[in-house]
Design a protein around this motif. Structure first.
Motif, PDB file in Angstrom:
ATOM      1  N   ALA A 138       0.840  -1.203   0.000  1.00 29.87           N
ATOM      2  CA  ALA A 138       0.000   0.000   0.000  1.00 29.87           C
ATOM      3  C   ALA A 138       0.873   1.250   0.000  1.00 29.87           C
ATOM      4  CB  ALA A 138      -0.917  -0.015   1.221  1.00 29.87           C
ATOM      5  N   ALA A 139       1.867   1.280   0.882  1.00 26.93           N
ATOM      6  CA  ALA A 139       2.738   2.452   0.972  1.00 26.93           C
ATOM      7  C   ALA A 139       3.505   2.637  -0.320  1.00 26.93           C
ATOM      8  CB  ALA A 139       3.700   2.281   2.140  1.00 26.93           C
ATOM      9  N   ASN A 140       4.042   1.535  -0.845  1.00 23.62           N
ATOM     10  CA  ASN A 140       4.823   1.667  -2.076  1.00 23.62           C
ATOM     11  C   ASN A 140       3.969   2.186  -3.224  1.00 23.62           C
ATOM     12  OD1 ASN A 140       7.073   0.836  -0.781  1.00 23.62           O
ATOM     13  ND2 ASN A 140       7.249  -1.146  -1.816  1.00 23.62           N
ATOM     14  N   SER A 141       2.722   1.699  -3.333  1.00 25.62           N
ATOM     15  CA  SER A 141       1.863   2.178  -4.424  1.00 25.62           C
ATOM     16  C   SER A 141       1.580   3.661  -4.257  1.00 25.62           C
ATOM     17  CB  SER A 141       0.533   1.419  -4.418  1.00 25.62           C
ATOM     18  OG  SER A 141       0.777   0.052  -4.268  1.00 25.62           O
ATOM     19  N   ALA A 142       1.253   4.074  -3.025  1.00 21.76           N
ATOM     20  CA  ALA A 142       0.939   5.485  -2.797  1.00 21.76           C
ATOM     21  C   ALA A 142       2.115   6.360  -3.201  1.00 21.76           C
ATOM     22  CB  ALA A 142       0.597   5.710  -1.328  1.00 21.76           C
TER      23      ALA A 142
END
Lengths: 227, 649, 145
Positions: free
Chosen positions: B316-320
């Motif tokens: 999730a963090a990487n996509s954001a």
């Protein structure tokens, strides 16, 4: 003394020297706002990030201490509430001092600014005693991550308060000797901005470190580490 | 102003020298401080360049033993730290100091003594960071100082402590300078110069200063945490005590990514001045360039975790952060298209400054595109810690920032000194730097994708990287030769003394309206500004209608509201006549008084420097430094900006 | 819709959260309360010495009292120990009220140039959103582990 301070000469009489001085000291600027005050507000914006990073560090590490003492064992909310109240009241003394400096009531002004110094000093004394008790009870910056983040954050805040107290002491002296008057009340106003800022940082610290964290015990699984 | 003066006993008389060493030590003149920044930063540039060349010699062949691993670690750490904090930032600061008052039509910055203080703290901090070279343990933990590698357990000795304390001092200097420029740009504008009539370089300076003021405190926090960990055994980055090394990466990159924009935005500002001048066209889409800068400055805060894709923050963090990183390419792209459109059908003069600016656009675009490549975490997982990343950020920082700064040097040198730089040598300088830079860094993309890791002092013979690395090393020396020619050019300019007029390039902004070099008071008469690129339109009034007449400064007021409120910048009443416009005949040049010189800034800076040394050595030193610090502080606060006896009548 | 927007955002409309201009720039500063409304404005006028530029001591004492009471309330909530998941949001809300009171009235932001508000608010917004994102990231990291 007051004769040569009240009225600025009309604009066309300024020498370039005075022109520059006016641009820096008076509100004859592009925005109409005083440059020194703008500097202080911008600096406070910068300090927001400074304390923000420390508070964020504290929150990230909240509840991650692997060994005691934990916040629930050591924080003393009633005592800290008193010191918080003292600091809030010092802010009140600060605005009242500024008000009376503006009104030209020298004695009242001096008294209230001295009140700021006194209340700030009491706050620092509370903090010193608190630190001392914590160390005796076994919480040091080295012992666990709560100690580290707690002492560095509140210690740096305490350093800010100390600077403020020294600053206010000089302003109180200035007010007593008549150097701080209605016409240069800006000196006090700028110092006051700094003082109030330190106060609002403490409002956040009191909520975040003391009230919210005060029930934090050992993290889940900590008993496995220590048998 | 007229309060009873509170005097602080002086140990020395207030400096008054107009030339010689004391005139520099006591100076509060923004032009002299800019020169000091420029000279200091250029010396560090040479030192960091030599460090880079030593690394290139080491890497030119496999299993080389030119320098050992320990020295190599120190070299890449100090090369990065020096180039970022002691070269590009202060070179930009040199331009800020020189140009901001000239571009906004002011006689100095808002707080001249604070300005001097910034420089002296910068000087002392830079010396402290490099003190390790003398004592034998230079910092060796990388310019990012990743924990726990920078902690005391894995990195004993004073090296990283020098680094942390030096950076803290530099942070103080940068914040003071940033505050000063924000206030100067907001408050000291010439009458009539609203925010949207500011030159683009001034706008980029404002945005950079805001970023500095907000980002540097975070570096200060990181430095303090590292310092207390190293010196007092706290647990910020110590997992045994509950700390987390990943937190260092967060705190550092929270500062580090805005820092990237602190490095590039001034160069963007310079290019936005050079391109219109040598295309003889106004900057295409001025509001877009400005807003793109503002958007970059805002979004730059929310992309920091793309430096940490391989840490394992979760999908999730990487996509954001992938999304935000790719988005921030949009305003940058807007600027690139605006610069190209500025040149489109312009009357282009290809001199050295213009060549540097055009190559800035090309090289920065390449660097930006490879940046978009590793905005994708999957690609980044392959590229992290390889020479591909090295190639990427050198394209952005050398091909971007440094070429922009060189463009600025060639463009404003006549204004700074009053002499032209030699154009033939300049072209040679540009060609060598441009070609050498590309030979050095383009091949690093290939070895990087082939897996050659960063920060490793050598590589095995059978990896097939030798030829490419040798090529890169040769490129490095060609780049170095270019810098050598630049220095020769400076000397030649000094010898030839081809005198430049006030407006050698047919410039557009206010700095060209005063003599070259400007008098100490900058402007005989504070200019009245009516247009964006005011100086140009005053020179060529016939072009006003062509470029400016289409209602560009029509004020749009929302219907039914705020009609009578006039704090809106555009409608600020223009102060006319006497208030600002002192003509030289009335008062004469020699009677325009500037803030008097002061030696308290340097004393205060020395006091802070002693504090820094005290943290490194013994608390007794801090006690010893206190009197110096207090002397500087009190002397400063009780010293009037202008001494009464020097006032004009 | 546009009308509503204007009503909400412009000072001369009913937009009470819109900040006033520097008082000294206005010939006749409006007697508008700090949180709007005519009835409040009347009380406001009496405690602020006419409402021009800077408030009077009576008003400052009022704000000081407010700060003290909220602190007391916070400590009382702490001793209550029965609020569960509401405890932290309520505390954050209360301390925000204190924070805003000091910034707006003691630091005079409510009466001073708007630029100061913009500067301070901008750094607060950047700081809060950035550090909240950091906390969120750390929370995610913990769950993955």
């Amino acid at each position: 003394m007051a004769t040569n301070v009240t009225q600025a000469p009309p604009a066309e009489k300024y020498t370039p020297t005075e022109q520059h001085a006016r641009i820096v000291d008076f509100e004859d600027t592009s925005t109409g706002l005083n440059s020194r005050k703008l500097l202080m507000w911008t600096f406070l914006g910068s300090d927001v990030m400074f304390f923000g990073a420390f508070i964020a560090t504290y929150l990230v590490y909240r509840g991650r201490s692997l060994n005691g003492p934990y916040p629930s064992e050591i924080l003393n909310i009633p005592v800290t509430s008193v010191s918080t109240f003292v600091l809030l009241m010092s802010s009140l003394a600060m605005v009242l001092g500024l008000y009376y400096v503006r009104e030209g009531e020298k004695n009242k002004a001096t008294l209230w600014i001295l009140g700021v110094v006194l209340l700030g000093g009491v706050f620092i004394a509370f903090q010193v005693v608190e630190f001392r008790i914590f160390v005796i009870e076994g919480l040091t910056p080295k012992v666990n991550i709560f100690g580290t983040t707690f002492f560095i954050l509140t210690g740096i805040h305490g350093a800010h308060v100390t600077i403020g107290v020294i600053w206010m002491a000089f302003l109180a002296h200035g007010s007593h000797t008549g150097r701080l008057r209605a016409d240069n009340a800006l000196d006090l106003e700028i110092a006051g901005l700094y003082w109030h800022f330190v106060d609002i940082v403490w409002i956040v610290i009191f909520t975040v470190i003391y009230l919210i964290s005060a029930n934090d015990g050992p993290p889940p699984g900590a008993e496995l580490l220590h048998g | 102003m007229t309060t009873k003066a509170l005097t602080f006993p002086r140990l020395f008389p207030r400096p008054k020298a107009e030339w010689g060493i004391w005139s520099w030590i006591g100076t509060v003149d923004h032009k002299r401080i800019g020169t000091l920044y420029g000279i200091t930063a250029f010396i560090w540039f040479l030192i960091a360049g030599i460090e880079a060349l030593l690394m290139r010699i080491q890497l030119s062949s496999a299993e080389n033993t030119f320098v050992g691993p320990e020295t190599y670690n120190q070299l890449f750490t100090m090369h990065g730290t020096t180039m970022v904090f002691l070269v590009i930032m202060p070179l930009s600061a040199a331009f800020f100091n020189w140009l901001i008052p000239l571009q906004i039509g002011a006689r100095d910055v808002a707080f001249p003594r604070l300005n001097a203080l910034s420089f002296w703290i910068f000087l002392i901090g830079s010396l402290l960071i490099n003190a390790g070279w003398v004592t034998g343990d230079a910092p060796n933990g990388g310019w990012f100082g990743y924990a726990p590698n920078s902690g005391i357990d894995y990195n004993p000795g004073l090296g990283m402590t020098y680094w942390a304390i030096g950076l803290n001092l530099l942070g103080v200097a940068s914040i003071a300078a940033g505050l000063n420029f924000i206030v100067t740009i907001l408050n000291m504008r010439a009458p009539g110069m609203s925010m949207f009539k500011l030159p683009v370089f001034t706008w980029m300076t404002l945005i950079t200063s805001i970023l500095i003021v907000l980002a540097m405190p975070i570096l200060a926090v990181a430095g303090i945490q590292l310092q207390t960990d190293r010196l007092y055994g706290t647990n910020f980055f110590n997992p045994l005590g509950g700390g987390d090394p990943v937190m260092w990466q967060h705190i550092f990159w929270l500062f580090g990514h805005p820092e990237v924009y602190i490095l590039i935005l001034p160069a963007m500002g310079i290019v936005s001045e050079v391109l219109p001048t040598f295309s003889r066209k106004p900057l295409f889409g001025y509001p877009f360039v400005v807003f793109a800068g503002i958007v970059i400055a805002f979004m730059g805060w929310f992309v920091w975790s793309h430096h940490m894709f391989t840490v394992g923050l979760g999908p999730a963090a990487n996509s954001a952060f992938t999304i935000s990183t790719m988005l921030i390419g949009v305003p940058t792209g807007i600027k690139i298209f605006n610069w190209i459109a500025t040149m489109w059908r312009g009357n282009i003069r290809l001199n050295t400054a213009m060549l540097f600016s055009i190559s800035f656009i090309a090289m920065f675009t390449i660097g930006g595109l490879s940046g978009i490549m590793h905005a994708a975490p999957t690609a980044d997982a392959q590229q992290q810690d390889t020479y591909f990343i090295v190639a990427h950020f050198h394209y952005v920082l050398v091909g971007g920032s440094l070429l922009g700064i060189f463009s600025g040097i060639y463009y404003w040198w006549p204004k700074f000194t009053g002499w032209y730089l030699n154009e033939k040598l300049g072209i040679a300088n540009w060609a060598l730097m441009f070609i050498g830079f590309n030979i050095q860094f383009a091949p690093l993309h290939w070895v990087g994708l082939d897996g050659m890791p960063r920060r490793i002092y050598t590589y095995a013979e059978n990896m097939g990287w030798e030829g490419t690395n040798l090529l890169a090393s040769i490129g490095g020396f060609i780049l170095g030769l270019g810098v050598l020619i630049f220095m020769i050019n400076l000397v030649v300019s000094r010898i030839q003394k081809r005198v430049a007029p006030a407006d050698p390039w047919d410039g557009r902004t206010l700095e060209w309206s005063t003599s070259s070099p400007p008098p100490p008071h900058d402007f005989d008469e504070i200019p009245q500004v009516e247009y964006r690129d005011d100086f140009w339109f005053k020179k060529y009034p016939e072009t006003i209608a062509e470029y400016y007449g289409h209602g560009e400064h029509d004020q749009t007021v929302p219907s039914g509201a705020q009609v009578d409120d006039d704090t809106d910048e555009e409608s600020m009443p223009v102060v006319s006549g006497g208030a600002y416009g002192h003509d030289a005949g009335e008062h004469g040049h020699d009677k325009i008084h500037l803030p008097d010189m002061s030696y308290y800034p340097i004393i205060l800076a020395i006091g802070l420097g002693i504090f820094g040394i005290g943290f490194l050595t013994h608390w007794g030193v801090i006690i010893a430094g206190a009197p110096v610090f207090i002397w500087g502080l009190f002397g400063w606060s009780m010293e009037p900006v202008n001494d009464p006896e020097t006032k004009t009548s | 819709m546009a009308n509503l927007w204007r009503k909400l955002t412009y000072h001369r409309g009913n937009g009470w959260w819109n900040l006033p201009h520097t008082a000294s720039q206005e010939a006749d500063p409006p007697y508008e309360g700090p949180i709007g409304g005519a009835w409040l404005g009347n009380i406001w006028r009496t405690v602020t010495h006419g409402g021009v530029s800077h408030a009077g001591p009576g008003f400052y004492w009022l704000v000081g009292l407010f700060l003290g009471v909220i602190t007391l309330l916070e400590v009382w909530l702490f001793t209550l120990q029965g609020l569960g998941g509401l405890y932290i949001p309520i505390l954050l809300g209360l301390s925000t009220m204190k924070f805003v009171a000091v910034v707006a009235f003691f630091m005079h932001l409510r009466f001073d140039g708007r630029l100061f508000t913009y500067i301070f608010a901008a750094s607060m917004i950047i700081g809060i959103s950035m550090f909240s994102l950091l906390l969120l990231l750390q929370q995610f990291g913990n769950q993955v582990q």
